[in-house]
Design a protein around this motif. Structure first.
Motif, PDB file in Angstrom:
ATOM      1  N   GLU A  11      -4.705  -5.910  11.140  1.00 34.27           N
ATOM      2  CA  GLU A  11      -5.042  -4.485  11.154  1.00 34.27           C
ATOM      3  C   GLU A  11      -4.458  -3.760   9.945  1.00 34.27           C
ATOM      4  N   LYS A  12      -3.289  -4.173   9.488  1.00 33.82           N
ATOM      5  CA  LYS A  12      -2.710  -3.584   8.267  1.00 33.82           C
ATOM      6  C   LYS A  12      -3.631  -3.835   7.072  1.00 33.82           C
ATOM      7  N   HIS A  13      -4.159  -5.057   6.981  1.00 36.74           N
ATOM      8  CA  HIS A  13      -5.069  -5.386   5.875  1.00 36.74           C
ATOM      9  C   HIS A  13      -6.360  -4.585   5.986  1.00 36.74           C
ATOM     10  N   PHE A  14      -6.888  -4.453   7.198  1.00 32.72           N
ATOM     11  CA  PHE A  14      -8.114  -3.668   7.390  1.00 32.72           C
ATOM     12  C   PHE A  14      -7.882  -2.199   7.031  1.00 32.72           C
ATOM     13  N   GLU A  15      -6.747  -1.655   7.437  1.00 31.64           N
ATOM     14  CA  GLU A  15      -6.446  -0.249   7.135  1.00 31.64           C
ATOM     15  C   GLU A  15      -6.301  -0.036   5.632  1.00 31.64           C
ATOM     16  N   ASN A  16      -5.616  -0.951   4.955  1.00 32.73           N
ATOM     17  CA  ASN A  16      -5.504  -0.860   3.493  1.00 32.73           C
ATOM     18  C   ASN A  16      -6.879  -0.920   2.853  1.00 32.73           C
ATOM     19  N   ASN A  17      -7.737  -1.805   3.343  1.00 32.40           N
ATOM     20  CA  ASN A  17      -9.073  -1.913   2.785  1.00 32.40           C
ATOM     21  C   ASN A  17      -9.861  -0.619   2.994  1.00 32.40           C
ATOM     22  N   ARG A  18      -9.715   0.003   4.164  1.00 37.86           N
ATOM     23  CA  ARG A  18     -10.419   1.272   4.395  1.00 37.86           C
ATOM     24  C   ARG A  18      -9.960   2.334   3.392  1.00 37.86           C
ATOM     25  N   LEU A  19      -8.663   2.365   3.119  1.00 38.74           N
ATOM     26  CA  LEU A  19      -8.139   3.297   2.133  1.00 38.74           C
ATOM     27  C   LEU A  19      -8.693   2.988   0.737  1.00 38.74           C
ATOM     28  N   TRP A  20      -8.626   1.736   0.348  1.00 37.76           N
ATOM     29  CA  TRP A  20      -9.148   1.331  -0.966  1.00 37.76           C
ATOM     30  C   TRP A  20     -10.637   1.628  -1.064  1.00 37.76           C
ATOM     31  N   PHE A  21     -11.365   1.382   0.030  1.00 34.25           N
ATOM     32  CA  PHE A  21     -12.807   1.611  -0.006  1.00 34.25           C
ATOM     33  C   PHE A  21     -13.118   3.101  -0.157  1.00 34.25           C
ATOM     34  N   ARG A  22     -12.379   3.966   0.533  1.00 36.36           N
ATOM     35  CA  ARG A  22     -12.594   5.420   0.374  1.00 36.36           C
ATOM     36  C   ARG A  22     -12.366   5.827  -1.082  1.00 36.36           C
ATOM     37  N   ARG A  23     -11.382   5.243  -1.715  1.00 34.80           N
ATOM     38  CA  ARG A  23     -11.146   5.517  -3.136  1.00 34.80           C
ATOM     39  C   ARG A  23     -12.301   4.992  -3.985  1.00 34.80           C
ATOM     40  N   PHE A  24     -12.747   3.789  -3.677  1.00 35.72           N
ATOM     41  CA  PHE A  24     -13.856   3.185  -4.416  1.00 35.72           C
ATOM     42  C   PHE A  24     -15.110   4.054  -4.325  1.00 35.72           C
ATOM     43  N   TYR A  55      -8.902 -17.066   8.185  1.00 32.44           N
ATOM     44  CA  TYR A  55      -9.044 -18.494   7.878  1.00 32.44           C
ATOM     45  C   TYR A  55      -8.099 -19.003   6.801  1.00 32.44           C
ATOM     46  N   GLN A  56      -7.557 -18.103   5.987  1.00 30.94           N
ATOM     47  CA  GLN A  56      -6.644 -18.540   4.932  1.00 30.94           C
ATOM     48  C   GLN A  56      -5.239 -17.960   5.086  1.00 30.94           C
ATOM     49  N   LEU A  57      -5.078 -17.010   5.996  1.00 32.94           N
ATOM     50  CA  LEU A  57      -3.821 -16.285   6.172  1.00 32.94           C
ATOM     51  C   LEU A  57      -3.349 -15.664   4.861  1.00 32.94           C
ATOM     52  N   ARG A  58      -4.317 -15.136   4.103  1.00 33.25           N
ATOM     53  CA  ARG A  58      -3.999 -14.528   2.810  1.00 33.25           C
ATOM     54  C   ARG A  58      -4.112 -13.010   2.874  1.00 33.25           C
ATOM     55  N   SER A  59      -3.125 -12.366   2.324  1.00 36.29           N
ATOM     56  CA  SER A  59      -3.184 -10.922   2.133  1.00 36.29           C
ATOM     57  C   SER A  59      -3.820 -10.686   0.766  1.00 36.29           C
ATOM     58  N   PRO A  60      -4.318  -9.474   0.501  1.00 33.69           N
ATOM     59  CA  PRO A  60      -4.954  -9.215  -0.795  1.00 33.69           C
ATOM     60  C   PRO A  60      -4.090  -9.572  -2.004  1.00 33.69           C
ATOM     61  N   ARG A  61      -2.802  -9.407  -1.902  1.00 38.30           N
ATOM     62  CA  ARG A  61      -1.929  -9.738  -3.036  1.00 38.30           C
ATOM     63  C   ARG A  61      -1.823 -11.241  -3.283  1.00 38.30           C
ATOM     64  N   ARG A  62      -2.278 -12.048  -2.340  1.00 40.19           N
ATOM     65  CA  ARG A  62      -2.187 -13.502  -2.475  1.00 40.19           C
ATOM     66  C   ARG A  62      -3.533 -14.160  -2.772  1.00 40.19           C
ATOM     67  N   SER A  67      -9.355 -19.108  -3.686  1.00 37.31           N
ATOM     68  CA  SER A  67      -9.486 -18.575  -2.325  1.00 37.31           C
ATOM     69  C   SER A  67     -10.670 -17.612  -2.222  1.00 37.31           C
ATOM     70  N   VAL A  68     -10.907 -16.828  -3.265  1.00 39.27           N
ATOM     71  CA  VAL A  68     -12.055 -15.911  -3.263  1.00 39.27           C
ATOM     72  C   VAL A  68     -13.356 -16.706  -3.238  1.00 39.27           C
ATOM     73  N   LYS A  69     -13.433 -17.757  -4.040  1.00 41.60           N
ATOM     74  CA  LYS A  69     -14.631 -18.607  -4.036  1.00 41.60           C
ATOM     75  C   LYS A  69     -14.872 -19.201  -2.659  1.00 41.60           C
ATOM     76  N   GLU A  70     -13.818 -19.645  -1.996  1.00 43.97           N
ATOM     77  CA  GLU A  70     -13.969 -20.229  -0.666  1.00 43.97           C
ATOM     78  C   GLU A  70     -14.533 -19.206   0.318  1.00 43.97           C
ATOM     79  N   VAL A  71     -14.014 -17.986   0.273  1.00 41.56           N
ATOM     80  CA  VAL A  71     -14.513 -16.956   1.187  1.00 41.56           C
ATOM     81  C   VAL A  71     -15.986 -16.670   0.900  1.00 41.56           C
ATOM     82  N   VAL A  72     -16.310 -16.443  -0.364  1.00 38.05           N
ATOM     83  CA  VAL A  72     -17.678 -16.046  -0.728  1.00 38.05           C
ATOM     84  C   VAL A  72     -18.677 -17.194  -0.568  1.00 38.05           C
TER      85      VAL A  72
END
Length: 95
Positions: A11-24, A55-62, A67-72
């Protein structure tokens, strides 16, 4: 120490993403997207954040290029595009 999935951490990651997305949404890059791309962008970024953590237990900073290729290339097609939810979120029916 072995890392485990945590709903609180997710949920922390989702909340950060919502903030980043509003900025975007205030940027020229966002305005350059087509209307359907703008409509789908929030869902796509949230899905990416969720898959990377679940699936990767990765936060955005990691994130790494690998890992991005694997997700996409692997997780999006397997976990999202192959399900009905992908086809019904913000997209008109082609039937």
């Amino acid at each position: 120490m072995e890392q485990k999935y945590s709903e609180v951490e997710a949920e922390k990651h989702f909340e950060n993403n919502r903030l980043w997305f509003r900025r975007f949404q205030t940027t020229r890059s966002f305005r350059k997207l087509t209307k359907p791309e703008r409509a789908a962008a929030g869902y796509i970024t949230q899905a990416f954040i969720g898959l990377a953590y679940k699936y990767q237990l990765r936060s955005p900073r990691r994130y790494s290029a690998k890992s991005v290729k694997e997700v996409v290339l692997d997780l999006f097609p397997e976990k999202i595009a192959a399900t009905n939810v992908f086809f019904y979120v913000g997209y008109p029916s082609h039937a």
